[in-house]
Design a protein around this motif. Sequence first.
Motif, mmCIF file in Angstrom:
data_model
loop_
_atom_site.group_PDB
_atom_site.id
_atom_site.type_symbol
_atom_site.label_atom_id
_atom_site.label_comp_id
_atom_site.label_asym_id
_atom_site.label_seq_id
_atom_site.Cartn_x
_atom_site.Cartn_y
_atom_site.Cartn_z
ATOM 1 N N ARG A 166 40.214 -16.907 35.391
ATOM 2 C CA ARG A 166 39.875 -17.979 34.457
ATOM 3 C C ARG A 166 38.371 -18.228 34.445
ATOM 4 O O ARG A 166 37.766 -18.407 33.368
ATOM 5 N N GLN A 167 37.754 -18.207 35.620
ATOM 6 C CA GLN A 167 36.308 -18.432 35.694
ATOM 7 C C GLN A 167 35.543 -17.295 35.024
ATOM 8 O O GLN A 167 34.483 -17.511 34.430
ATOM 9 N N ASN B 51 33.219 -18.539 32.173
ATOM 10 C CA ASN B 51 31.819 -18.672 32.598
ATOM 11 C C ASN B 51 30.967 -17.445 32.304
ATOM 12 O O ASN B 51 29.858 -17.326 32.837
ATOM 13 N N THR B 52 31.487 -16.512 31.536
ATOM 14 C CA THR B 52 30.677 -15.360 31.121
ATOM 15 C C THR B 52 30.634 -15.295 29.597
ATOM 16 O O THR B 52 31.386 -15.994 28.909
ATOM 17 N N VAL B 53 29.764 -14.438 29.106
ATOM 18 C CA VAL B 53 29.599 -14.314 27.643
ATOM 19 C C VAL B 53 30.613 -13.356 27.035
ATOM 20 O O VAL B 53 30.519 -13.022 25.855
ATOM 21 N N LEU B 54 31.564 -12.908 27.842
ATOM 22 C CA LEU B 54 32.514 -11.905 27.374
ATOM 23 C C LEU B 54 33.309 -12.392 26.167
ATOM 24 O O LEU B 54 33.879 -13.475 26.174
ATOM 25 N N GLN B 55 33.292 -11.547 25.155
ATOM 26 C CA GLN B 55 34.149 -11.731 23.984
ATOM 27 C C GLN B 55 34.859 -10.402 23.745
ATOM 28 O O GLN B 55 34.232 -9.418 23.347
ATOM 29 N N PRO B 56 36.155 -10.335 24.020
ATOM 30 C CA PRO B 56 36.885 -9.056 23.967
ATOM 31 C C PRO B 56 36.703 -8.287 22.664
ATOM 32 O O PRO B 56 36.734 -7.052 22.665
ATOM 33 N N THR C 254 29.115 -7.603 24.314
ATOM 34 C CA THR C 254 29.094 -8.641 25.358
ATOM 35 C C THR C 254 29.611 -8.119 26.703
ATOM 36 O O THR C 254 29.514 -8.827 27.712
ATOM 37 N N TYR C 255 30.126 -6.889 26.704
ATOM 38 C CA TYR C 255 30.736 -6.385 27.935
ATOM 39 C C TYR C 255 29.709 -6.252 29.064
ATOM 40 O O TYR C 255 29.911 -6.758 30.171
ATOM 41 N N LYS D 243 26.996 -8.636 34.367
ATOM 42 C CA LYS D 243 25.813 -9.016 35.122
ATOM 43 C C LYS D 243 25.812 -10.487 35.526
ATOM 44 O O LYS D 243 24.906 -10.938 36.215
ATOM 45 N N GLN D 244 26.833 -11.209 35.109
ATOM 46 C CA GLN D 244 26.868 -12.644 35.373
ATOM 47 C C GLN D 244 27.698 -12.951 36.618
ATOM 48 O O GLN D 244 28.594 -12.170 36.997
ATOM 49 N N PRO D 245 27.419 -14.100 37.283
ATOM 50 C CA PRO D 245 28.103 -14.439 38.533
ATOM 51 C C PRO D 245 29.622 -14.464 38.437
ATOM 52 O O PRO D 245 30.307 -14.206 39.431
#
Length: 376
Positions: free
Chosen positions: A77-78, A82-87, A92-93, A98-100
């Motif tokens: 869920r985080q 909490n990331t910019v991922l948009q499937p 955005t992958y 690169k994000q926490p």
Amino acid sequence: MALLVFPPLALVITIPFLVLQYRRYGALTFWRAFVLYTFVFYLLSAYFLIILPLPTRTSVALLTTPKYNLQPLMVFRQFFDNTVLQPLHPSTYLPALKQPGFTQPFFNLVLTIPFGIYLRYYFQRSLKQTILLSFCLTLFFETTQLTGLYGLYVRPYRLFDVDDLLINTLGGILGYFLAPIFIKLFPSYSDMSIADSKKGKRVSYTRRFIAFIIDWGIVLMATVTSVVAVHRLLGIFGLRQYLTGIYIVMVLGYFVLIPLLTNGMTIGKWFVRIQMVSNKAKATSITVGQLLVRQSVLYLGILPVFVYWFPRMARAALHAPYRQVDFYLLLTLVMAILAAVFCVHVLVSMLFHNDRLIYERLSHTKQISTVTTQNR
């Protein structure tokens, strides 16, 4: 930090480590030492990764962040929250990776992969044992964080996360399945055991030195205890003048009497599995006469040159009256030559794999390994 702490830690564990290896295998090959020391360094590094950097106690006391997360799979869920991922947007992958939200669980997974590799490659653990030990390791890490470094802080300064328990355990399992790659690239456990078996038949000088350290550690403790006991119980002062006699009694009692009762072993030699025996053709057990000659030459002749006579003569030369300086310098030179000759003798014997030193030649004795194939 691990690089700074490891050398003194390695120094502390070296003697117990060598004793264990000599006790079990009779030898220590380079590759086995490399694997075990890198395993210690890995565990040290992993531990520092989960506790460092250490914050101040004041800053921790002011924290209001959550202390723990007991809800499993929150990591997914985080990741999505909490990331910019948009499937639906491949662009955005890579930024998301690169994000926490991704790097933190990913490196928690990587953290215990080496643990699983070591468990299968060197310690020969099964999959079930690897799962259990990996879980115990990560539970130790998480408990360390939950307790605020075992009470050093008033509250946790890092989050106890049930997902970390799952991810770290999964990392150990992944390491278990990656271990065959290392088994093919590097010597296997059986290869190391075969090498140890061949090397363990010979009593190396390192092995003898470890026995020497153990024996003299025991002798020194016994000597100090005896002197203190005599002083406290009998009220006798000025024991310094009797130190030579005490030393002789200790040598005869420990290095002669004990080997007679144990068929050629001191406590140190028992630990590393070596035994003093006769070198004569028709005899194997060492005799009283051989022990007296051997130990007297070594402990009453050679050793005092290094620890008593040479330092004493050098000190006397520095403080002697002008007319006596040459005399004490000459004695110091003689002691130095004797010490140097013995050191060269040992070095040459090591170089040419000659296992019998001067005191063993004079006493017609030798040292043998008591490690057998069954012991391994």
